[in-house]
Design an enzyme around this catalytic site. Structure first.
Site, PDB file in Angstrom:
ATOM      1  CG  PHE A 112      -1.894   1.165   1.181  1.00 59.39           C
ATOM      2  CD1 PHE A 112      -3.093   1.035   0.496  1.00 59.39           C
ATOM      3  CD2 PHE A 112      -1.609   2.377   1.794  1.00 59.39           C
ATOM      4  CE1 PHE A 112      -3.994   2.089   0.418  1.00 59.39           C
ATOM      5  CE2 PHE A 112      -2.506   3.444   1.721  1.00 59.39           C
ATOM      6  CZ  PHE A 112      -3.704   3.292   1.031  1.00 59.39           C
TER       7      PHE A 112
ATOM      8  CG  ASP B 231       5.531   3.409   1.525  1.00 57.82           C
ATOM      9  OD1 ASP B 231       5.644   4.027   2.599  1.00 57.82           O
ATOM     10  OD2 ASP B 231       4.465   3.312   0.894  1.00 57.82           O
TER      11      ASP B 231
ATOM     12  CE  LYS C 240       0.225   5.242   7.600  1.00 59.70           C
ATOM     13  NZ  LYS C 240      -1.203   5.430   7.821  1.00 59.70           N
TER      14      LYS C 240
END
Ligand code: PMP
Length: 398
Positions: free
Chosen positions: A129, A215, A245
Site C-alpha cells: 500500500f 516506503d 504518518k
C-alpha cells in the site's frame, strides 16, 4: 448523521471527542485503549504535551508562507532526517501519498537526466500500500484501488515478494527505473521482509543501476523499534525513502528523502507543494523527531513490542479456532485471524479496545510508541476477553 460526506470510508460507530496518550474518548463517554493511533500516526500518543506546546508556540508566530521563502524549520528538520539516515536531501509534502509521488518522480527524473529516459518502469508488490494518488495506486497494483479509475498508468510492474526469480529478472530489465517496497508491509497485514531479501534486492538494484525506494510511511519513525525499519539490517539502505504518518505525530506532514545522486534530476521547477513543509508542520515534526529518535524510546518500543507479540503468540494455543499467526515487527503487529477481521474489530470495541484491520484477514495493533508495559498487558487482556466472548458467542459446530 450527515449525508454530506463522500461515502468512501466504512467508519466505526464512534464519535470521537478527545484523546490523551493511549486513550481515545468518545462523545458518549466511552473511553477506548487506542491501538490504532490514527493508523500508526500518533507515535507519541494523543495530544503529547510537548507537541501541543510546539504547535501552540508556532501558531502565535507564523503558519504559512509557501516555499517562495526560506523556512528555517524545514532546514532544521532536513538536517535531522539526513543526519539519521542514508539521505542527503529532503522534500517536504503533507502526506504519505505525496511523499510517494515525489519518490517516483525523483526516480524517473534521475534516469532522464542520465540520458536513459526509457527507464520508467517501477516494480511494486502485491499486498503493498502506497496511498491513493494515481501513482500510488498504480505502484501498489491492488485491483480494489484501481477499479473504475480508467486505464492503468504505463510503467508499473507488479510482482510477488516471494518470487525472487521474477524480481531479479525485472530489476535487470533495461526499462526499469526503480523498485518500491515497504520493508514491513503495513496495510497488507504486517508482513516483515527479511534482511536477506532486502540485501539481495539492494545488491541487484545497485548492479543494474535501478533505484531502490523504501516506503517507510508506516514502518518508519520508530514503529519497529529502530528509527526506520530497514535500519535493522546492514547494507540495505535505499536511494529514496518516503516518510509520513508519525513524522508529524498526528500533524499532517510527509517527506521524501534521497541521496544527492538519486535526487540529481530534481532541479528548480520540477516539483513543488504549496503547503509542504509549512512552519506549523515543521515545528511539530522537529519536536516529534527529537522525542522518537531517542535510543531510550526505541529500546522501549522493542521491549514492549516483544511483550505484546509474545502475549499474542500465547493466544494461538489458547484460541486455535481464532488466531492463526502473529507477525510484524516492534509495535507494527499483525494477528492473522480465522474469523472475519472486521467483525473481530467490532467485538474488540465492545471490550474497549481499538485495533486496525489489515490484509490477509489480519487485525493490526499499532499503539502509540509510548504505550507502557501495563497498558500493553491491558491490550492483551482486552483482546483475550474479546476472543473468549467470541467463542462463547459462536458455539462450536460438531
Ligand atoms: N504508504 C504506506 C506504507 C501507508 O501505510 C500509507 C497510509 N496508510 C501511505 C503510504 C499513504 O499515506 P497517506 O494516507 O498519508 O497519503
Amino acid at each position: 448523521m450527515s449525508d454530506h460526506l463522500m461515502t468512501v470510508y466504512n467508519r466505526a460507530p464512534i464519535e470521537v471527542e478527545r484523546g490523551e496518550g493511549v486513550r481515545l474518548h468518545a462523545r458518549d463517554g466511552r473511553v477506548f485503549l487506542d491501538c490504532v493511533a490514527g493508523i500508526a500516526t500518533n507515535g507519541l500518543g494523543h495530544c503529547h504535551p510537548a507537541l501541543v506546546a510546539a504547535l501552540k508556540a508556532q501558531a502565535d508566530k507564523l503558519w504559512h508562507v509557501s516555499n517562495i521563502f526560506r523556512i528555517p524549520g524545514q532546514e532544521e528538520l532536513a538536517d535531522r532526517l539526513t543526519g539519521a539516515t542514508f539521505a542527503d536531501v529532503v522534500f517536504f509534502g503533507n502526506s504519505g501519498s505525496e511523499a510517494i509521488e515525489c519518490a517516483i518522480k525523483t526516480a524517473r527524473r534521475y534516469h532522464h537526466v542520465n540520458g536513459q529516459s526509457e527507464r520508467i518502469d517501477v516494480i511494486g508488490f502485491a499486498g503493498s500500500f502506497h496511498g491513493r494518488t494515481y501513482a500510488a495506486v498504480n505502484a501498489s497494483g491492488n485491483a480494489a484501488y484501481l477499479d473504475g479509475f480508467g486505464p492503468r498508468l504505463p510503467g508499473f510492474v507488479q510482482l510477488h515478494v516471494d518470487d525472487m526469480a521474477a524480481i531479479e529478472k525485472a530489476i535487470a530489465s533495461p526499462t526499469t527505473a526503480a523498485l518500491i517496497v515497504e520493508p514491513v508491509q503495513g496495510e497488507g497485514g504486517a508482513r516483515a521482509l527479511s534482511g536477506e531479501w532486502l540485501a539481495n534486492v539492494r545488491k541487484r538494484c545497485t548492479e543494474a543501476g535501478v533505484l531502490l525506494i523504501y516506503d517507510e510511511v508506516q514502518s518508519g519513525m520508530g514503529r519497529t523499534g529502530k528509527l526506520f525499519a530497514h535500519q535493522w539490517f546492514d547494507g540495505c539502505e535505499p536511494d529514496i525513502m518516503a516518510v509520513a504518518k508519525a513524522l508529524g505525530g498526528g500533524f499532517p506532514v510527509g517527506a521524501c528523502l534521497a541521496s544527492a545522486e538519486a535526487a540529481k534530476g530534481m532541479v528548480f521547477g520540477t516539483h513543488g507543494s504549496t503547503f509542504g513543509g509549512n512552519p506549523l508542520a515543521m515545528a511539530v515534526a522537529a519536536k516529534a523527531f527529537d522525542l522518537i529518535a531517542d535510543e531510550a524510546l526505541l529500546a522501549h518500543v522493542r521491549a514492549v513490542g516483544d511483550r505484546l507479540s509474545s502475549g499474542l503468540r500465547a493466544m494461538i494455543e489458547r484460541y486455535p479456532d481464532i488466531v492463526e499467526e502473529v507477525r510484524g515487527k516492534g509495535l507494527l503487529v499483525g494477528v492473522k485471524l480465522k474469523p472475519n477481521n472486521r467483525e473481530m474489530m467490532a467485538a474488540a470495541r465492545e471490550q474497549g479496545l481499538l485495533v486496525a484491520g489489515g490484509g490477509e484477514n489480519c487485525i493490526r495493533l499499532l499503539p502509540p510508541l509510548i504505550i507502557s508495559e501495563d497498558e500493553a498487558d491491558e491490550a492483551l487482556a482486552k483482546l483475550d476477553a474479546t476472543f473468549a466472548a467470541w467463542n462463547a458467542r459462536v458455539p462450536e459446530v460438531a
